[in-house]
Design an enzyme around this catalytic site. Structure first.
Site, PDB file in Angstrom:
ATOM      1  CG  HIS A 374      -1.818  -0.988   1.177  1.00 16.81           C
ATOM      2  ND1 HIS A 374      -2.775  -0.787   1.164  1.00 16.81           N
ATOM      3  CD2 HIS A 374      -2.045  -2.241   1.371  1.00 16.81           C
ATOM      4  CE1 HIS A 374      -3.948  -2.189   1.168  1.00 16.81           C
ATOM      5  NE2 HIS A 374      -2.643  -2.889   1.339  1.00 16.81           N
ATOM      6  CE  LYS A 565      -6.418  13.607   0.659  1.00 16.83           C
ATOM      7  NZ  LYS A 565      -6.500  12.515  -0.589  1.00 16.83           N
ATOM      8  NE  ARG A 566      -3.762   9.448   9.835  1.00 14.26           N
ATOM      9  CZ  ARG A 566      -3.506   9.218  11.320  1.00 14.26           C
ATOM     10  NH1 ARG A 566      -4.354   7.803  11.168  1.00 14.26           N
ATOM     11  NH2 ARG A 566      -2.213   9.467  12.280  1.00 14.26           N
ATOM     12  CE  LYS A 571      -2.445  11.316   3.292  1.00 14.44           C
ATOM     13  NZ  LYS A 571      -2.826  10.064   2.547  1.00 14.44           N
ATOM     14  CB  THR A 673     -10.103   4.542  -0.906  1.00 16.30           C
ATOM     15  OG1 THR A 673      -9.634   4.660   0.486  1.00 16.30           O
ATOM     16  CG2 THR A 673      -9.260   3.015  -1.017  1.00 16.30           C
ATOM     17  CE  LYS A 677     -13.879   5.710   1.507  1.00 14.29           C
ATOM     18  NZ  LYS A 677     -12.821   5.216   2.396  1.00 14.29           N
TER      19      LYS A 677
HETATM   20  C1  F58 Z   1      -3.215   4.084   2.779  1.00 15.34           C
HETATM   21  N1  F58 Z   1      -2.224   3.537   3.530  1.00 15.34           N
HETATM   22  C2  F58 Z   1      -2.289   4.652   1.534  1.00 15.34           C
HETATM   23  N2  F58 Z   1      -1.542   3.095   5.163  1.00 15.34           N
HETATM   24  O1  F58 Z   1      -1.756   5.749   2.421  1.00 15.34           O
HETATM   25  C3  F58 Z   1      -3.398   5.056   0.387  1.00 15.34           C
HETATM   26  O2  F58 Z   1      -2.996   5.510  -1.003  1.00 15.34           O
HETATM   27  C4  F58 Z   1      -4.252   3.665  -0.280  1.00 15.34           C
HETATM   28  O3  F58 Z   1      -5.614   3.885  -0.825  1.00 15.34           O
HETATM   29  C5  F58 Z   1      -4.613   3.234   0.971  1.00 15.34           C
HETATM   30  O4  F58 Z   1      -3.807   2.627   2.266  1.00 15.34           O
HETATM   31  C6  F58 Z   1      -5.539   1.789   0.534  1.00 15.34           C
HETATM   32  O5  F58 Z   1      -4.700   1.307   0.012  1.00 15.34           O
HETATM   33  C7  F58 Z   1      -2.593   3.354   4.901  1.00 15.34           C
HETATM   34  O6  F58 Z   1      -3.320   3.662   5.171  1.00 15.34           O
HETATM   35  C8  F58 Z   1      -1.836   3.435   6.873  1.00 15.34           C
HETATM   36  O7  F58 Z   1      -2.640   3.656   7.463  1.00 15.34           O
HETATM   37  C9  F58 Z   1      -0.221   1.989   7.967  1.00 15.34           C
HETATM   38  C10 F58 Z   1      -1.257   1.947   9.047  1.00 15.34           C
HETATM   39  C11 F58 Z   1       0.125   1.464   9.791  1.00 15.34           C
HETATM   40  C12 F58 Z   1       2.142   2.176   9.442  1.00 15.34           C
HETATM   41  C13 F58 Z   1       1.924   2.242   8.789  1.00 15.34           C
HETATM   42  C14 F58 Z   1       0.464   3.513   7.462  1.00 15.34           C
END
Ligand code: F58
Length: 836
Positions: A374, A565-566, A571, A673, A677
């Site tokens: 991811h 978003k985060r 970003k 994602t 949405k």
């Molecule tokens: C996200 N990763 C990607 N990681 O940033 C985003 O582009 C993608 O759409 C999504 O995954 C789904 O594929 C993400 O959310 C985390 O939150 C991890 C949590 C644990 C620590 C490392 C990051």
């Protein structure tokens, strides 16, 4: 066995009450639950009591379907999908379950008419399980919804964190984190399974020995055991009888261990052990894309993976199978590398516990696992210090060494003289200290590897996983992410959903590509008018929420320009801030300037230790404070930071957006994602060619998408040539004035130091190239403003966006995984018995 055929006993009324879907039956069950589960007289019940009673009423119906499923699957020879994820960001259950069961409208009417209650009020009572950070955890939740809807027998496996992602409040413009006590009033959706527990060994050392057959074997002598207890949450598909489960593990001390201490009189020691063990599943690590090598995190990962694999083996053996056929009956997906230690754990279970020989065990393991990546960010690729890894998992480290040796032998055959390649592909990083590389372990231990959007998969093949791609190209594929239209359209945007259904029927809810039937109405003035009306009403609702949560007054007539978003520098939330400050400067320089009213809405959590991200929140709130209250602005610009962005708050936000900001630096966002949405809810996107934006633009058409910025390739070229942000700063007056205004203390009551780290990082470093993209972004925003003036055309684009979003249903993503990776087929469940 009895030979006489028994006549069926007539159903008692109580049996029907627990499962029936008729309005009267539901009402009875609801009141029964209030009295017998909640111990409440209706006249004294609070909205929360009513919510719990309704939740139990719904859960009973789901459990009924789940039990029927288990009964059916036990008789069949099928392959079970197991989705292993350290995070599941589910969102509130009740509304979604009512929709999937098909009783939302009935329940809405029944509670209103019979009990004088407002269903929305009951739904609002639910505290969401925030068991994830962001996109990755939410994706796992969407996938569970789709798998159940597609009637694929599945278990989601994860961790039951006692405290999920923190609640965010804003104090003096800064983020403050509050512990998420989501379990404080209980959780009616979960079923604790005291009968399903496993002991997980940790620490200690290994010893070699010879077994009865004179075979050399290894035994792990752990330092401690932690017990995992299963908590099951039913996951029902949309209008089908398939009810899967999400099985989350909670850690407890093992009795055998604390009794030992107790027996030698060390009562406190025994209790300490309990507290220590329970700490394991206390809290979710709130870091997004930034990893620290924390022992507790590795313990969490190993704990849930070990419990899950032991559980799968238990199920497998109980079906009368031998460990030898495990991979025929289980397809295990690794949601990123967080569960990748599972590769070594399955080897340990097969070789050490079930005495399989190494080669057979390795064959089974590789056929079982598949891995989804991811992220491309180097800081998010997991690696564990060898020392730490070996002290917690001594046996796994040995296994990893063995896997590594055998694997590197194969690599050496193909590339005999390439020592560099060998060291890059090694499971052990020896370049700078010693680490176990989890992505390499996941790649070597899987039969399929995928990225989450086309661009991301291509970049994976060219960069972080290049060596693995060259070595085993057939294992790589792309699986573009998707989101569930049940939660993100039907539940969160009922007005739009009803309007769509009134035109094209409701087939789109399960077959999202049917939305393309809307294209024929894109130019229909009456339909356009209704479409606009829906958006306006959603915006009114959001304006009310904003007033309640922030005391800021916004006009639903203004354009809602939303970035949620985060918080992360890549970003580029601060690129939108530069746009706002530039518009503000235009007003200051010429108060009469024609600027269409815009409301900028931000939301998102920053990792508690991520200083820059927190400073960006402070910048947004500070700019808002000044701009919102400047009489010269005269309400043309409003800036809102919506606190505590989570699934529950996200729903009304996506439905109310006119413009969706997807402005990451190209090549950094794996997929995104939120972009999907928003577009599904009729927002137009302003975005870079990053992640799934590329495919969204392809689908909706370039004329219906506002594109700006460098491409991933251009970013790469500029980086390698050496990029100097100061050049952009000096060359562009508006940009310079915007940055200078921030640096001048204008938004910080004269304090020039507050935003200095941000300003300096932009002018002197600018890792994410905001300044290089600024000009293109501002130009593009100009086009957005122009387009918004032409309401008919804007509405047409909005309709076309929705009509062309079929691809981005998570049903499509899951179908691809099922067919191409897991090789599983739908297995419908027949309820047989009448539900009334
Ligand atoms: C996200 N990763 C990607 N990681 O940033 C985003 O582009 C993608 O759409 C999504 O995954 C789904 O594929 C993400 O959310 C985390 O939150 C991890 C949590 C644990 C620590 C490392 C990051």
């Amino acid at each position: 066995m009895a030979t006489t055929k028994k006549t069926k006993k007539p159903k008692t009324r109580s049996e029907k009450i627990r499962t029936g879907l008729a309005v009267d039956t539901l009402k009875r069950a609801f009141v029964d639950n209030l009295v017998y589960t909640q111990c409440r007289f209706p006249q004294f019940a609070t909205p929360h009591d009513y919510y719990v009673a309704l939740a139990y009423t719904v859960r009973d119906r789901m459990v009924h379907r789940f039990m029927k499923g288990v009964e059916t699957y036990l008789k069949e020879d099928l392959r079970l999908v197991c989705y292993l994820s350290a995070e599941f960001l589910l969102g509130p259950h009740l509304g979604n379950n009512l929709i999937n069961l098909g009783i939302y409208e009935d329940v809405d009417k029944a509670v209103k008419k019979e009990l004088g209650l407002d269903l929305q009020k009951l739904l609002d009572q639910e505290e969401e399980p925030g068991l994830g950070n962001g996109g990755l955890g939410r994706l796992a939740a969407c996938y569970l919804d789709s798998l159940a809807t597609l009637e694929i027998p599945t278990i989601g496996y994860g961790i039951r964190y006692e405290f999920g992602i923190f609640d965010q409040v804003i104090h003096d413009g800064w983020q403050v984190e509050i512990t998420d006590k989501w379990l404080r009033y209980g959780n009616p959706w979960e079923v604790p399974r005291a009968d399903i527990t496993f002991d997980v060994p940790m620490g200690g050392h290994t010893e070699g020995y010879y077994d009865h057959d004179g075979q050399y074997r290894v035994r792990w002598v752990p330092h401690r055991l932690v017990r995992g207890i299963a908590y099951d949450t039913p996951i029902l598909g949309y209008r089908v009888n398939t009810c899967n489960i999400l099985r989350l593990w909670r850690a407890e001390a093992c009795e055998s261990f604390d009794f030992q201490a107790f027996n030698v009189g060390d009562y406190y020691g025994a209790v300490e052990e309990k507290v220590f063990s329970e700490n394991l599943t206390k809290v979710l690590y709130p870091n997004d894309e930034q990893l620290q090598g924390k022992r507790l995190r590795l313990e969490q990962q190993y704990f849930f993976v070990s419990c899950s694999l032991q559980d799968m083996l238990r199920i497998h053996l109980s079906r009368g199978e031998s460990p030898d056929t495990f991979h025929h009956k289980f397809a295990v997906q690794l949601n990123d590398t967080h569960p990748a230690v599972g590769v070594a754990e399955l080897m340990r279970l097969l070789v050490d516990e079930h005495q399989l020989d190494w080669d057979r065990a390795w064959h089974i393991t590789r056929k079982t696992f598949a891995y989804t990546n991811h992220t491309l960010l180097p800081e998010a690729l997991e690696k564990w210090p060898l020392q730490l890894f070996g002290s917690l998992l001594p046996r796994h480290l040995e296994i990893i060494y063995e896997i590594n040796q055998l694997f590197l032998d194969e690599v050496r055959v193909r590339y005999p003289d390439d020592g560099q390649k060998l060291s890059r592909m090694s499971l052990i990083d020896e370049s700078d200290g010693k680490y176990v590389r989890m992505a390499n372990l996941a790649c070597v231990g899987s039969h399929a590897i995928n990225g989450v959007a086309e661009l991301h998969t291509n970049l994976l093949k060219e960069t972080v996983l290049r060596d693995f791609f060259e070595f085993m190209p057939d294992m790589f594929s792309n699986k573009t992410n998707g989101v569930t239209p049940r939660r993100f359209m039907v539940l969160s945007n009922p007005r739009l959903s009803k309007l769509i259904t009134s035109k094209i029927g409701d087939g789109w809810i399960k077959h999202l590509e049917e939305l393309n039937k809307l294209e024929q109405f894109a130019d229909d003035p009456a339909f356009q008018k209704k479409w606009r009306q829906v958006k306006l009403e959603n915006k009114r609702d959001l304006a009310t929420l904003i007033r309640e949560r922030t005391a800021i007054e916004v006009s639903p007539e203004s354009m809602f320009d939303i970035l949620v978003k985060r918080l992360h520098e890549y970003k580029r939330q601060h690129l939108s801030v530069l746009h706002i400050v530039s518009l503000y400067n235009r007003i200051r320089q010429n108060p009469e300037v024609a600027i269409r009213p815009r409301t900028f809405i931000f939301g998102g959590k920053a990792a508690p230790g991520y200083f820059m991200a927190k400073l960006i929140i402070k910048l947004i709130t500070s700019v808002g404070e000044v701009v919102n209250n400047d009489p010269q602005v005269a309400d043309r610009l409003k800036v809102v930071f919506f606190p505590d962005f989570n699934v529950k708050n996200a729903q009304p936000i996506y439905s109310a957006a006119d413009l969706s900001e997807q402005i990451s630096m190209a090549g950094k966002e794996a997929s995104g994602t939120g972009n999907m949405k928003f577009a599904m809810n009729g927002a137009l996107t302003i975005g870079t060619l990053d992640g799934a934006n590329v495919e969204i633009r392809e689908e909706v058409g370039p004329d219906n998408f506002f594109l700006f910025g460098l491409t991933a390739e251009e970013v790469f070229d500029l980086k390698s040539k050496g990029h100097n942000p100061a050049e952009y700063y000096h060359a562009n007056t508006e940009l310079r004035e915007a940055i200078d205004l921030i640096g001048s203390g204008h938004f910080s009551q004269g304090d020039r130091d507050l935003f200095k780290p941000l300003v300096d990082s932009l002018v002197y470093n600018d890792e994410y190239m905001l300044l290089a993209d600024y000009h293109s972004y501002i130009d593009c925003q100009e086009r957005v403003s122009q387009a918004y003036l032409e309401q008919d055309h804007w509405t047409r684009m909005s309709i076309l966006n929705v009509a062309r979003m079929g691809k981005f249903s998570s049903d499509r993503s899951m179908r691809e995984y099922c067919e191409e990776i897991w090789k599983v087929k739908p297995f419908p469940i027949n309820l047989e018995e009448p539900t009334e």
